[in-house]
Design an enzyme around this catalytic site. Structure first.
Site, short mmCIF file in Angstrom:
data_model
loop_
_atom_site.label_atom_id
_atom_site.label_comp_id
_atom_site.label_asym_id
_atom_site.label_seq_id
_atom_site.Cartn_x
_atom_site.Cartn_y
_atom_site.Cartn_z
N ASP A 121 0.87 -1.18 0.00
CA ASP A 121 0.00 0.00 0.00
C ASP A 121 0.90 1.23 0.00
O ASP A 121 2.11 1.13 0.26
CB ASP A 121 -0.90 0.01 1.25
CG ASP A 121 -1.82 1.23 1.30
OD1 ASP A 121 -2.31 1.66 0.22
OD2 ASP A 121 -2.04 1.79 2.39
N SER A 122 0.30 2.38 -0.26
CA SER A 122 1.06 3.63 -0.20
C SER A 122 1.52 3.90 1.24
O SER A 122 2.47 4.63 1.45
CB SER A 122 0.16 4.77 -0.66
OG SER A 122 -1.02 4.79 0.12
N TYR B 152 -0.79 8.41 -2.35
CA TYR B 152 -0.74 8.24 -3.81
C TYR B 152 -1.97 8.88 -4.47
O TYR B 152 -1.94 9.23 -5.63
CB TYR B 152 -0.78 6.75 -4.18
CG TYR B 152 0.48 5.93 -3.96
CD1 TYR B 152 1.59 6.43 -3.30
CD2 TYR B 152 0.53 4.62 -4.44
CE1 TYR B 152 2.71 5.64 -3.10
CE2 TYR B 152 1.66 3.84 -4.26
CZ TYR B 152 2.74 4.34 -3.59
OH TYR B 152 3.85 3.54 -3.40
N1 DGL Z 1 -4.76 3.02 1.12
C1 DGL Z 1 -4.64 3.80 -0.09
C2 DGL Z 1 -5.88 3.58 -0.95
O1 DGL Z 1 -6.57 2.63 -0.74
C3 DGL Z 1 -4.34 5.15 0.34
C4 DGL Z 1 -4.55 6.23 -0.57
C5 DGL Z 1 -3.44 7.18 -0.83
O2 DGL Z 1 -2.28 6.83 -0.71
O3 DGL Z 1 -3.81 8.27 -1.21
O4 DGL Z 1 -6.21 4.26 -1.85
#
Ligand code: DGL
Length: 272
Positions: A10-11, A42
């Site tokens: 994940d980000s 992200y």
């Molecule tokens: N958990 C990520 C998602 O589901 C986080 C979003 C992000 O990094 O902006 O989109």
């Protein structure tokens, strides 16, 4: 049977809500988690930047001998999943498909709300899948860019003033429209579940991408006969990698995982 680990990324730390489900659903598996905490979020970035980051995340995870990748990020799952699936020679699963199908099946009044990052909402991916499953569904989408930074900074609890204010700001329109189902289209959002549920007076079915994504992965491993072998007393083990300091990792990760973090945590460089 396949005893190799599963790569999850994940980000940031939101993807740990997927790991939380995986630990319960697939206790025999080993998990290698990458949180790109140095570059979160992200969701406000361009598709080409998200693709570059996703490739670097996957390149890092594939330095391990893994059997599959779970993209525990709504943003990557909705914007560039098809591209990376075509580029890498291993199963790469996202979180959007299963959550969309669950919402399409759950709605009774055909009014589905969708919240996510700007990039996820802009992609139209959730809508496309829902419409295919349920052509009568009406989908009301709201980007919620402040939710991720709030959660990453420890503001997620019901009663937290910042949370209450932001939930009201983003979700009032969906309440007025009387949606009966809401997709939490970002893996950070399950932490806000109690606050969101209270805002809707518990009248709305909340669909979590984390839970649905984990279920989808389990089904896929069963289909491929690729579950890890178990033995009595086995508990899933996790190695965690982050791209920023590990200082606050244990405290925050414990919140996301809903249990004390056990396992190895290391800071890594993935963009060189
Ligand atoms: N958990 C990520 C998602 O589901 C986080 C979003 C992000 O990094 O902006 O989109």
């Amino acid at each position: 049977m396949d005893n190799r680990p599963i790569g999850v990324f994940d980000s940031g730390l939101g993807g740990l809500t997927v790991v939380r489900e995986l630990l319960d659903l697939l206790p025999n598996e080993r998990i290698i988690y990458l949180g790109d905490t140095g570059r979160v979020p992200y969701g406000s970035r361009s598709r080409s930047t998200i693709l570059k980051y996703a490739r670097q995340d996957i390149d890092f995870l594939t330095t391990f001998d893994i059997k599959a990748i779970m993209v525990a990020c709504g943003t990557v799952s909705t914007t560039v999943l098809d591209l990376v699936q075509a580029e890498y020679n291993l199963p790469i699963l996202g979180v959007a498909e299963a959550a969309s199908k669950a919402a399409a099946a759950a709605t009774r009044n055909q009014k589905i709300g969708l919240i996510g990052t700007q990039a996820s909402i802009h992609s139209g991916t959730y809508e496309r899948i829902i419409r295919k499953e349920n052509p009568n569904a009406q989908i009301y989408s709201v980007p919620c860019p402040l939710f991720v930074p709030l959660v990453e900074n420890g503001h997620y609890a019901k009663g937290d003033q910042l949370v209450e204010l932001t939930v009201k700001e983003y979700l009032t329109e969906l309440k007025t429209i009387s949606i009966d189902t809401l997709i939490l289209g970002c893996t950070h959002y399950p932490l806000l579940m109690e606050a969101i549920d209270a805002f809707f007076g518990s009248h709305v079915t909340l669909i979590s991408t984390g839970a649905q994504g984990a279920l989808h992965l389990k089904q896929e491993l069963v289909r491929r006969d690729a579950l890890a072998a178990g033995y009595p007393g086995r508990i899933a083990d996790c190695h965690y990698y982050v791209t920023d300091s590990t200082d606050n990792f244990s405290r925050l990760a414990t919140i996301f995982l809903g249990r004390t973090v056990k396992g190895f945590v290391e800071q890594v460089v993935i963009d060189e």
